[in-house]
Design an enzyme around this catalytic site. Structure first.
Site, PDB file in Angstrom:
ATOM      1  CB  SER A 251       0.090 -43.027 141.817  1.00  0.00           C
ATOM      2  OG  SER A 251       1.017 -43.587 140.602  1.00  0.00           O
ATOM      3  CE  LYS A 252      -2.202 -45.306 144.791  1.00  0.00           C
ATOM      4  NZ  LYS A 252      -2.031 -43.975 144.883  1.00  0.00           N
ATOM      5  NE  ARG A 253       1.324 -45.349 136.915  1.00  0.00           N
ATOM      6  CZ  ARG A 253       1.949 -44.312 136.213  1.00  0.00           C
ATOM      7  NH1 ARG A 253       3.199 -44.737 136.479  1.00  0.00           N
ATOM      8  NH2 ARG A 253       0.836 -43.477 136.136  1.00  0.00           N
ATOM      9  CG  HIS A 254       5.311 -42.902 140.513  1.00  0.00           C
ATOM     10  ND1 HIS A 254       4.185 -41.648 140.469  1.00  0.00           N
ATOM     11  CD2 HIS A 254       5.177 -42.256 139.176  1.00  0.00           C
ATOM     12  CE1 HIS A 254       2.882 -41.782 138.876  1.00  0.00           C
ATOM     13  NE2 HIS A 254       4.377 -42.154 138.674  1.00  0.00           N
ATOM     14  N   GLY A 255       6.452 -45.570 143.843  1.00  0.00           N
ATOM     15  CA  GLY A 255       7.180 -45.823 145.055  1.00  0.00           C
ATOM     16  C   GLY A 255       6.611 -45.322 146.011  1.00  0.00           C
TER      17      GLY A 255
END
Length: 506
Positions: A251-255
């Site tokens: 997800s976005k929090r992984h980049g």
RNA sequence: GUCCCCAUCGUCCAGAGGCCCAGGACGUGGCCCUUUCAAGGCCAAAACACGGGUUCGAAUCCCGUUGGGGACGCCA
């Protein structure tokens, strides 16, 4: 073989979905006569947008995944947007209804939610309670004419279990009593996912449904629907999902998570494709190639299509590793046509604040300059910084740097800078040979050598303590210095001017 | 909670009963190359989740445990 990729146009094309699309495409292109279909699952009118559909199509094209049938090009089984197929779903729902395989359901969303919560807290399996299952025809007619809204539910038949053979997992079995009656048509007349896929895959004559593992538990429901409708189910293959570094869904929090983001980060499509294929699949170990000894993981898309097969696809989720993607990218950067890389890097220069609108002459120059960066860069976005020394030179500024000023304060370093300026004064533009000659002249005059010789030269000519080999960088400078203004490239100061300015600034 | 899927180095894979005191790749560390940073070359460290079976023999087969993922929507 007819396969399909059926995204829901509610955002960007996620790399996990891109991988699903790729696997489908590889299978279609690997054999002869395979057909790859693009179908848009836009039954959720709230979230689906045409912009997203267009973006996804663009991303697929960018990756090199072309389709044979789809919303933009049509085909014998269209339309290819579910929102344009509503009449089909409605008529098949009617068919289920009249055969007694479906029934009207008047349960309110609130009621359904309450049932769910109750089941959850009591530790019972969560599934539709069957409240409207036994309504009589009279009751139904009455409520319908009274204007009550009703969904249509599929009546899950009496059986022990649904068993099917998944092409990647083998035999999978679901007991029938864990399957609640699924909604087939919502109260607003639009189809629910499980119904739409079945109708579409059947009508589009899809032979292999290859999709994410999140659909595995939908499969028994769908098989039951195929049966009730008199269709033959396709073969199923469920791909394990792509995870983030912490093993939670990417997800976005992984980049970056979308194909578009990776594109703007400067990854090449062929690298993306090659890397994606490596999650859950390996070119090693297949008979065709173990004999040839070719176990490299760097496999271009046409080779992938030749070698890919579902039975070699792994069963467990794979972590997306951007480091490895970068390594693959580096490989393709090095082997790609430099003119193409030059072309592709233009927007990255602009992004980096280096105005660039090259014409043919400009592109030729950039292309020549590419040779000295592509072997030392991970992504296109790093190209401008690596070449910034060409367009952005200021002797004064360089010498403001504490560290560099100190380096240039030694007797030897100053001597080199001065000798360089003198050697270059009035000299013609340098090519590689002439630069070497000048360097050895400076060496002879100052007695400096190796690092003590070349570091001051580098500082003087590039204004930076590091960068590409001087043998390549210096000729590039002087090539650029003579570029006509129409080339569309920022002005470049030549080595002669730089050496003079640097010596003066000391 | 119920059901389903999965389980080899940090990561991605190879391994389909003896060829495995487990092989490759990315990453990491070291060395080499070198006028800088990279790149490149070489070397090294690094794993069969656990417990029971089956078998002469198990990373490979079976069962259980644990762990991870997914599903249980009038989302897809």
């Amino acid at each position: 073989m007819r396969v399909r990729f059926a995204p829901s146009p509610t955002g960007q094309l996620h790399v996990g979905n891109a991988r699903t699309a790729l696997f489908n495409w590889l299978l279609a292109r690997g054999g002869s006569g395979g057909v790859f279909i693009l179908r848009i699952e836009d039954t959720d009118a709230e979230r689906s947008t045409r912009e997203s559909e267009a973006a996804m199509a663009e991303d697929l094209r960018w990756l090199g995944l072309d389709w044979d049938e789809g919303p933009d090009i049509g085909g014998p089984h269209g339309p290819y947007r579910q929102s344009e197929r509503l009449h089909l779903y409605q008529s098949y729902a009617q068919e289920l209804l009249s055969a007694g395989n479906a029934y009207y359901c008047f349960c309110s969303p609130g009621q359904l939610e309450a049932d769910r919560q109750a089941a959850l807290s009591e530790g019972r399996p969560v599934k539709y309670a069957g409240t409207c299952r036994q309504l009589s025809a009279v009751q139904v007619a009455g409520r319908l004419t009274a204007g009550e809204h009703a969904a249509i539910r599929f009546r899950v038949p009496e059986r022990d279990a649904v068993v099917f053979t998944d092409l990647v997992r083998g035999e999978v079995r679901f007991a029938i009593d864990v399957i609640g009656d699924p909604v087939v048509l919502r109260a607003d007349g639009t189809p629910a996912y499980n119904f739409a896929v079945v109708v579409d895959d059947a009508l589009m004559e899809v032979t292999h449904a290859i999709r994410g593992e999140d659909h595995l538990s939908n499969t028994p429901r769908q098989i039951l629907l195929y049966d009730a409708l008199g269709f033959t189910p396709p073969q199923f293959a469920h791909l394990a999902l792509v995870m983030g570094p912490d093993h939670s869904p990417l997800s976005k929090r992984h980049g970056a998570t979308s194909v578009a983001e990776f594109r703007t980060r400067g990854y090449l499509p062929e690298a993306m494709v090659n890397y994606l294929a490596l999650i859950g699949w390996s070119p090693r170990g297949d008979a065709a190639d173990s004999s040839s000894g070719d176990d490299s993981e760097l496999v271009p898309i046409d080779q992938l299509a030749r070698r890919f097969s579902l039975d070699r696809v792994g069963h467990s989720p794979g972590v997306f590793d951007e480091e490895k993607l970068a390594w693959v990218n580096r490989h393709y950067l090095k082997t790609a046509d430099p003119a193409r890389i030059a072309e592709l890097s233009v927007p990255f220069f602009v992004e980096a604040g280096i105005p660039m609108a090259p014409d043919d002459v400009g592109i030729r120059f950039l292309t020549a300059a590419m040779a000295m960066v592509t072997s030392s860069v991970d992504r296109l976005s790093q190209v401008p910084a690596r070449l910034a020394f060409l367009f952005d030179y200021d002797a004064e500024r360089t010498l403001t740097d504490e560290q560099l000023r100190r380096e240039m304060s030694s007797e030897g370093a100053r001597a080199v800078a001065v000798a360089l300026a003198e050697e270059l004064a009035g000299a013609p533009r340098l090519d590689r040979e002439r630069f070497r000659a000048v360097a050895s002249q400076v060496k002879a005059r100052t007695g400096q050598k190796a690092r003590a010789l070349f570091h001051p030269i580098r500082l003087a000519l590039t204004g930076r303590p590091e960068g590409p080999e001087l043998d390549l960088a210096v000729p590039a400078l002087d090539l650029g210095a003579d570029l006509p203004t129409h080339a569309g490239i920022p002005p470049i100061a030549g080595s002669r001017e730089r050496a003079a300015a640097f010596a003066a600034a000391l």
